[in-house]
Design a protein around this motif. Structure first.
Motif, PDB file in Angstrom:
ATOM      1  N   MET B   1      35.335  39.787  28.445  1.00 45.56           N
ATOM      2  CA  MET B   1      35.914  39.038  29.557  1.00 45.56           C
ATOM      3  C   MET B   1      36.184  39.989  30.719  1.00 45.56           C
ATOM      4  SD  MET B   1      39.462  36.832  29.493  1.00 45.56           S
ATOM      5  CE  MET B   1      40.666  37.656  30.528  1.00 45.56           C
ATOM      6  N   ARG B   2      35.849  39.558  31.913  1.00 42.67           N
ATOM      7  CA  ARG B   2      36.163  40.354  33.091  1.00 42.67           C
ATOM      8  C   ARG B   2      37.379  39.731  33.763  1.00 42.67           C
ATOM      9  NH1 ARG B   2      33.325  43.802  36.608  1.00 42.67           N
ATOM     10  NH2 ARG B   2      34.088  43.782  38.736  1.00 42.67           N
ATOM     11  N   GLU B   3      38.346  40.566  34.037  1.00 39.21           N
ATOM     12  CA  GLU B   3      39.575  40.087  34.664  1.00 39.21           C
ATOM     13  C   GLU B   3      39.766  40.879  35.950  1.00 39.21           C
ATOM     14  OE1 GLU B   3      43.116  41.303  32.679  1.00 39.21           O
ATOM     15  OE2 GLU B   3      44.289  39.600  33.370  1.00 39.21           O
ATOM     16  N   GLU B   4      39.778  40.191  37.051  1.00 34.03           N
ATOM     17  CA  GLU B   4      39.958  40.873  38.335  1.00 34.03           C
ATOM     18  C   GLU B   4      41.165  40.265  39.022  1.00 34.03           C
ATOM     19  OE1 GLU B   4      36.456  40.925  40.797  1.00 34.03           O
ATOM     20  OE2 GLU B   4      37.150  42.708  41.838  1.00 34.03           O
ATOM     21  N   ILE B   5      42.231  41.045  39.151  1.00 35.54           N
ATOM     22  CA  ILE B   5      43.448  40.483  39.736  1.00 35.54           C
ATOM     23  C   ILE B   5      44.024  41.424  40.795  1.00 35.54           C
ATOM     24  CG2 ILE B   5      44.199  39.019  37.824  1.00 35.54           C
ATOM     25  CD1 ILE B   5      45.969  41.282  36.856  1.00 35.54           C
ATOM     26  N   ILE B   6      44.687  40.814  41.745  1.00 41.08           N
ATOM     27  CA  ILE B   6      45.460  41.607  42.696  1.00 41.08           C
ATOM     28  C   ILE B   6      46.835  41.758  42.062  1.00 41.08           C
ATOM     29  CG2 ILE B   6      46.400  41.734  45.018  1.00 41.08           C
ATOM     30  CD1 ILE B   6      44.142  40.003  45.974  1.00 41.08           C
ATOM     31  N   THR B   7      47.178  42.991  41.675  1.00 44.61           N
ATOM     32  CA  THR B   7      48.425  43.151  40.921  1.00 44.61           C
ATOM     33  C   THR B   7      49.635  43.222  41.827  1.00 44.61           C
ATOM     34  OG1 THR B   7      48.062  45.530  40.842  1.00 44.61           O
ATOM     35  CG2 THR B   7      47.411  44.269  38.920  1.00 44.61           C
ATOM     36  N   SER B   8      49.458  43.660  43.044  1.00 44.29           N
ATOM     37  CA  SER B   8      50.624  43.676  43.924  1.00 44.29           C
ATOM     38  C   SER B   8      50.178  43.683  45.368  1.00 44.29           C
ATOM     39  CB  SER B   8      51.491  44.903  43.655  1.00 44.29           C
ATOM     40  OG  SER B   8      50.776  46.057  43.986  1.00 44.29           O
ATOM     41  N   GLY B   9      51.126  43.337  46.221  1.00 38.42           N
ATOM     42  CA  GLY B   9      50.790  43.188  47.621  1.00 38.42           C
ATOM     43  C   GLY B   9      50.020  41.883  47.778  1.00 38.42           C
ATOM     44  N   ARG B  10      49.374  41.710  48.911  1.00 40.66           N
ATOM     45  CA  ARG B  10      48.510  40.574  49.146  1.00 40.66           C
ATOM     46  C   ARG B  10      49.125  39.227  48.790  1.00 40.66           C
ATOM     47  NH1 ARG B  10      43.037  41.039  50.208  1.00 40.66           N
ATOM     48  NH2 ARG B  10      43.008  38.815  49.981  1.00 40.66           N
ATOM     49  N   ARG B 310      34.096  33.092  49.500  1.00 42.24           N
ATOM     50  CA  ARG B 310      34.437  34.493  49.757  1.00 42.24           C
ATOM     51  C   ARG B 310      33.572  35.416  48.916  1.00 42.24           C
ATOM     52  NH1 ARG B 310      40.435  34.278  47.698  1.00 42.24           N
ATOM     53  NH2 ARG B 310      40.535  36.142  48.953  1.00 42.24           N
ATOM     54  N   TRP B 311      33.789  36.708  49.133  1.00 44.03           N
ATOM     55  CA  TRP B 311      33.023  37.721  48.417  1.00 44.03           C
ATOM     56  C   TRP B 311      33.751  38.235  47.191  1.00 44.03           C
ATOM     57  CZ3 TRP B 311      28.187  39.723  49.733  1.00 44.03           C
ATOM     58  CH2 TRP B 311      27.665  39.286  50.959  1.00 44.03           C
ATOM     59  N   LEU B 312      35.052  38.473  47.361  1.00 39.09           N
ATOM     60  CA  LEU B 312      35.776  39.219  46.329  1.00 39.09           C
ATOM     61  C   LEU B 312      36.703  38.314  45.539  1.00 39.09           C
ATOM     62  CD1 LEU B 312      36.876  42.336  48.367  1.00 39.09           C
ATOM     63  CD2 LEU B 312      35.468  42.409  46.346  1.00 39.09           C
ATOM     64  N   TYR B 313      37.138  38.854  44.424  1.00 35.50           N
ATOM     65  CA  TYR B 313      38.216  38.296  43.600  1.00 35.50           C
ATOM     66  C   TYR B 313      37.939  36.875  43.144  1.00 35.50           C
ATOM     67  CZ  TYR B 313      40.055  41.849  46.634  1.00 35.50           C
ATOM     68  OH  TYR B 313      40.192  42.963  47.386  1.00 35.50           O
TER      69      TYR B 313
END
Lengths: 764, 313, 177
Positions: B1-10, B310-313
């Motif tokens: 599994m690929r997990e891509e998260i913004i952990t802080s900020g944003r 979008r491109w990311l996340y």
């Protein structure tokens, strides 16, 4: 006539001002000391004259800095507080000379400004007016009134039960002042949860082995290590600043990192070897490593021969603890156990089996940490470059005061002779001694709680609350309205570390050093520094002689003079590093060494632990495994928070405002959990969390465990940002596994299951 | 599994969890701009072709709406600005690479032009109109002499305006859904279609109505062709554009797009117009309203969906 | 002169110090940020990998935000730094939509704001606040055209990538992998 007097007063005042302003310009070149006083005067004139003041022009154009050391965690990094052009605190930057931070604060230190700007702060003394049901029904009071209440009640307890029936719980710099107050009063019950709930077993184990504890910061020579072994320690998620920095240096230098953790921690992701161990089986792995190192002749023979005792007994003891044996317990492949042991040997003596910090896990923690200490001893890392350096600390004399009276009894009397090896007071022990107990003669009647939220800090919340209900008086001194303040009789609002003087920071390190904390600004609201509160209380109780100084600066000036510095110098430099006097940083060839143990050697076989009737060498005990449908409750830290104390900090909640429960995808599938779904957790004793927590489905957690970050799930509505955000692991820690050797409270024996909805009949 | 998260900020408002910087103002403005462009295009076209008298609905009557459309559109655009007091900065510079700058200047030119055009034909609505001042009367006479020239300017500006409404979006390669050059012609066609439909409302002669019904049908066919092309292009492109297309092919915007834009906004009005041409009695206001509704919805959906791609996340 | 940043994903622990240091340095209002942390986990337990990235404006060589700005508020400074002149910005949002990295945000005061590589600091010879504070020293900043700058040296030595190079923006924040 009146008018004339007034105007002349004003003139006098403005003369004073202009005089100071001139001084300021002169002193400006010398240092920030002059700047601060000029600043304060300017500020004062501003408020007196309703803001319309010419002093604006006298303000320095460039932001200027005042020295401090951080109070957001125990690492106490030294830094500089900078203000903006309006004279408001803007940022805090690390002090380049400070070994704890090397000019780089961690996110919490950088975000420390949020403690000052948090509008949820305690703002004025409060006195309870209704029942102790945890509901805040306080009325605002003046300092004089609040302190009178405290002083009277304490005196009454002293008369009726004796001074020893009072206790202090503390975390942070206030502990010294309130500690002295209590000692002067006649009580020795001074406890910090950072011992029995955190690093206590480690200290006892290392004292038993090397005759010296580790203290803080731990003297791990990570920057020069070639192999760093982390067992459940998640450097990088715990921001023990200096260590995280040095781990990064070690990565740069290509050091081998070995991480043992059922969770793929950040550190694990930086590791050459990650051992995804079955929870609660670390001891088996450690014993197998010892076995491999001894039976493969991988230990440092010269070192072991010269410095240690009990090697043969140890060798015999671990005979059967083979990697194959450990495999059946830990699920770690035997070849990996051997390979990692060899990696440690290859790096020896520049290898660190890291002792960790929060080590109260399963109740056999002193023994587990003994195994860690033994492994370090076998590899010869104690006192060696890349292993453990020999720290040094400067002795700063205590400001003169009369000798303290000897307390008639202490919390130890309530322990029935148990935990004799505990070298510091057990917070949990003091808590126990508060619940009526015939052995104690009298139970503890009053608590002063400073800077520690016992409801979340001590395990077994129910017991803590029961103890509190038995109190005649609880005083809470804090900056924030935590859960514990809800139970207080009197709440005393402390100003934050950015607004006060404090004791010098005197910590050990590679070089002895001290750091200064001075106020960058006047305290906001009606808040006061802890030293002031302690002194005023002392004076009200006739103990003023123990605080015989006018201003706190006098204490610092006197102390600094004793060690050849001055307040002016410290204001200018913030941190002073002294040359070492105790000798080299590492053991040298032919250096005669006397270890502080019974035998004067590193004790692989511990005589002191044996004398207390416990195993002289660590043995493996099987710990409970979760019943079907339940999971190990693993908890830990996030780099942007210090336990619960930062969870309302506006800057830091901005980074992370709630915790999540980490669930393995396989488990999530089985339970039909979706990412972001809010669920409740229930533990083995039927306790359900107050609040729901969002699911994070991640491969980073083992299938038999869940993970949550500690410090969330606050239940106090006064914490507007933190209230109801995430869940509190402390709430779920109702099974406490006591370490029989030193009374540490093992907290990792709890299991949880998922509840999609909270049923009304469930009582938590 | 690929997990891509913004952990802080944003947690930036209007940026996270996905872009929502443009709200109703922008699609409304794009719609009104496109509609205005469509109406002016036909007015100018038939003026140049010398068929003013034959198609007075297109040349003389419908353009009366345009100043109002543009002023409302500009007002919507102004409402969208977050730093409103500095809007004049638009007119301190010309940025050739910025569609926004092009649009600002085009509007600056075409809005007064549309007002002049409406003024020239005000007597179609108020036959007794009198400009009162001689100077105004003189100006009117003078301008009338150059009406064809004016129409030439207007036709160019209207095409720029019509295409611009699409290019404004297609210039953003950060939003894969918008990042296709078909969007310019597609929005132009949609604007022309809306313009033609509006002219139908203003037209008094059956002949003129038949012409614009035919034009509208043709434009709808072109639009459908371009939409097909749009999706073919996306699906044959990179993964981000496939993801973008999937917003309409099974994703959250599938139903609104196919039902409101394609069926209600194109197929049904085209069908009704064909029936009308075959002399089936249908109130001609129905297809017109449907076309305008479809055209408005089209812009809303493209603007909102585009911000989700979008491109990311 | 071409300023650039290199961030070592092997050293970054994702602590977010860069985020909060930027906020206090640049008075970024609470609830907003100019930089942020991304965590990417790949694999299946126990074969796992994590990439941690501190992300921000990439100060692209071919910046779509500068291109689409109608007033010239978004512009290149010396060294290729992309900044926004607040009193030229009308808050139209075009640049926000144009950024494939979503690096810009609408400041509550109306103008568009973003990372400036701490241009006010580098002018004084200081490093950007995020680089200066980073406890793991995983961030490098300097002039790419100077072969001896910290950033040039580390990029020469280490394998690296940029984010969404296929967007054609020529980003100037490099990730060491």
């Amino acid at each position: 006539m009146n008018c004339l007097v007034n105007s002349s007063c004003n003139d006098q005042y403005s003369n004073l001002m202009s005089h100071n302003r001139r001084d300021f310009i002169k002193i400006g070149a010398i240092g920030s000391a002059g700047l601060l006083s000029a600043w304060k005067m300017a500020g004062a004139s501003g408020s007196l004259q309703g803001g319309a003041t010419p002093s604006q022009s006298s303000l320095p154009n460039a932001p200027f800095r005042t020295a401090t050391y951080c109070e957001v965690c125990f690492w106490k990094c030294a830094g500089w507080i900078y203000k903006n052009e309006e004279g408001k605190i803007q940022k805090i930057i690390g002090n380049d000379e400070d070994e704890n931070c090397n000019g780089r604060l961690c996110p919490r230190g950088t975000g420390g400004v949020g403690m000052y700007y948090d509008t949820d702060r305690l703002k004025t003394p409060l006195i309870r007016v209704t029942g102790a049901d945890g509901k805040q029904t306080f009325r605002e009071a003046s300092w004089d009134e609040a302190l009178d209440v405290v002083a009277e009640k304490l005196q009454k307890i002293k008369q009726e039960h004796g001074a020893e029936c009072t206790a202090l719980f503390t975390h942070g710099s206030g502990g010294h002042y309130f500690g002295n107050l209590l000692k002067a009063f006649g009580s020795g019950n001074i406890a910090a949860p950072s011992y029995a709930q955190c690093r206590g077993p480690r200290e006892v184990a290392f004292i038993a082995t090397f005759g010296a504890g580790l203290d803080s910061p731990e003297p791990t020579d990570i920057r020069d290590t070639r192999c760093l072994v982390l067992i459940g320690s998640h450097l990088g998620e715990n921001m023990h600043n200096g260590q995280v920095q040095e781990m990064s240096d070690a990565i740069d230098k290509g050091a081998t990192i070995i991480t043992v953790d059922p969770r793929f921690s950040t550190a694990a992701s930086k590791s050459k070897f990650w051992l995804p161990i079955k929870p609660a089986t670390d001891m088996a792995l450690l014993l197998a490593w010892i076995h491999e190192i001894i039976y493969n002749d991988w230990y440092d023979k010269k070192y072991v021969e010269k410095y240690t005792s009990g090697f043969e007994q140890l060798k015999e003891h671990v005979k059967n603890f083979t990697p194959e044996w450990a495999h059946g317990i830990t699920t770690i492949d035997p070849s990996v156990i051997t390979e990692t042991a060899r990696a440690m040997r290859d790096a020896s003596p520049a290898v660190i089996i890291h002792p960790g910090r929060h080590v109260t896990w399963y109740g056999d923690d002193t023994q587990r940490l003994r195994a860690v200490a033994i492994l370090n001893a076998l590899l010869g890392s104690w006192g060696r470059r890349g292993g453990f350096y020999l720290p040094e600390k400067i002795e700063v004399p205590e400001f003169p005061h009369p000798p303290f009276p000897k307390p008639a009894k202490t919390w130890r009397d309530a322990m029935g002779g148990k935990y004799a090896l505990a070298d510091l007071a057990l917070a949990s022990g003091v808590c126990d001694a508060t619940i009526p107990n015939p052995e104690m003669g009298c139970n503890i009647r009053a608590w002063i709680v400073n800077g520690t939220n016992l409801i979340m800090t001590l395990p077994d919340e129910k017991k803590t609350i029961e103890a509190i209900k038995n109190l005649d008086l609880m005083v809470v001194v804090d900056t924030m309205p935590m859960e514990i303040t809800g139970y207080a009789d009197v709440v005393l609002p402390e100003c934050t570390y950015l607004e006060r003087w404090d004791d010098l920071r005197v910590v050990h390190g590679r070089k002895p050093n001290i750091a200064l904390r001075m106020p960058a600004t006047e305290p906001l609201y009606d808040t006061k520094p802890a030293y002031w509160i302690a002194k005023k209380l002392a004076e009200k109780m006739g103990l003023g002689d123990y605080f015989k100084w006018d201003k706190f600066e006098d204490v610092l000036e006197w102390q600094l003079k004793q060690i050849g510095s001055s307040l002016d110098e410290m204001k200018r430099i913030g941190v002073k590093v002294f040359p070492r006097e105790s000798g080299p940083l590492y053991f040298e060839e032919d250096m005669p060494i006397e270890f502080g143990t019974n035998s004067g050697k590193i004790e692989l076989y511990s005589t002191v632990i044996a004398a207390e009737g416990f195993d002289a060498m660590p043995v493996y005990t099987e710990h409970m495994t979760p019943p079907p449908g339940f999971f190990h409750l693993n908890y830990g830290r996030a780099p942007m928070h210090t336990f619960g104390r930062t969870s309302n900090n506006p800057n830091l909640t901005d980074l992370m405002d709630e915790n999540t429960v980490w669930v393995n995808p396989k488990v999530a599938k089985e339970w039909s959990l979706k990412n972001g779904l809010a669920i409740y957790l229930e533990n083995q004793d039927g306790i359900v969390t107050d609040f729901p927590v969002k699911v994070r489905i991640t491969e980073r957690i083992r299938f038999d465990s869940v993970y949550i970050v500690h410090g969330f799930g606050h239940n106090n509505k006064k914490l507007t940002r933190a209230h109801g955000k995430g869940v509190s692991d402390s709430q779920l820690i109702s099974r406490v596994l006591i370490d029989p050797i030193m009374g540490g409270t093992g907290m990792r024996g709890n299991f949880v299951t998922f509840r999609i909805a909270k049923e009304s009949e469930v009582k938590s | 599994m690929r997990e891509e998260i913004i952990t802080s900020g944003r947690l930036n408002p209007h940026i996270d969890p996905h872009l929502e910087i443009w709200h109703w103002q922008i699609p409304l403005y794009l719609f009104l701009g496109g509609l205005a462009a469509g109406i002016l295009f036909f007015a100018a076209l038939y003026t140049i072709m010398g068929k003013e008298e034959k198609y007075p609905g297109a040349v003389r009557r419908a353009p009366i709406l345009v100043p109002f459309l543009l002023v409302i559109g500009l007002f919507a655009l102004f409402l969208d600005l977050k730093h409103k007091l500095f809007f004049w900065q638009l007119y301190t510079t010309i940025k050739f690479m910025s569609p926004m700058s092009w649009g600002a200047w085009t509007l600056m030119a075409i809005t007064p032009l549309s007002m002049i055009w409406a003024a020239l034909h005000i007597r179609d609505f108020f036959p007794k109109w009198d400009w009162k001042y001689d100077i105004l009367k003189d100006i009117e006479t003078e301008i009338l002499k150059y009406k064809v020239h004016l129409a030439w300017v207007m036709i160019v500006l209207s095409v720029i305006l019509g295409i611009y409404t699409g290019i404004l979006l297609s210039a953003f390669n950060a939003r894969p859904l918008w990042n296709t050059s078909i969007l310019g012609p597609l929005f132009l066609t949609s604007g022309l279609s809306a313009g033609a439909a509006t002219i139908l409302l203003f037209s008094k002669s059956a002949k003129e109505r038949r012409l614009f019904a035919k034009i509208d049908i043709l434009l709808i066919v072109i639009e459908l062709f371009l939409i097909t092309h749009l999706f073919m292009g996306f699906l044959a492109s990179t993964s981000v554009q496939i993801d973008a297309a999937n917003l309409f092919l099974g994703g959250p915007y599938t139903a609104p797009f196919w039902i409101f834009v394609v069926v209600l906004g194109m197929l049904i009005p085209a069908g009704l117009e064909i029936m009308e041409l075959r002399h089936v009695k249908i109130p001609h206001v129905i297809p017109v309203v449907l076309v305008l509704f479809g055209s408005l919805m089209f812009r809303f959906i493209i603007v909102y969906a585009g911000q989700m791609s979008r491109w990311l996340y | 002169m071409r300023y650039a940043m290199a961030i070592d994903t092997k050293k970054c622990v994702g602590c977010s110090d860069c985020v909060v240091a930027c906020q206090t340095e640049n008075n970024v209002p609470i609830g907003y940020c100019r930089d942020w942390i991304v965590e990417v986990t790949d694999g299946t337990y126990p074969q796992l990998e994590i990439e941690l990235r501190s992300e921000r404006c990439n100060h692209c060589d071919n910046s779509p935000c500068v291109r689409c700005c109608p007033t010239g508020a978004s512009h290149y400074e010396k060294g290729g730094i992309v900044t926004v002149t607040h009193n030229k910005c009308i808050g139209c949002g075009a640049c926000i939509s144009s950024c494939p990295y979503d690096a810009r945000y609408s400041h509550p005061e109306g103008y568009v704001d973003k990372c400036t590589f701490c241009i006010h600091r580098i002018g004084k010879g200081l490093k950007p606040a995020c680089v200066a504070v980073c406890p793991t020293k995983c961030m490098y900043f300097g002039d790419l055209e100077d072969p001896n700058s910290e950033v040039s040296l580390v990029l020469k030595k280490r394998k690296h990538k940029t984010l969404i190079p296929e967007a054609g923006t020529k980003p100037q924040v490099y990730y060491l992998i």
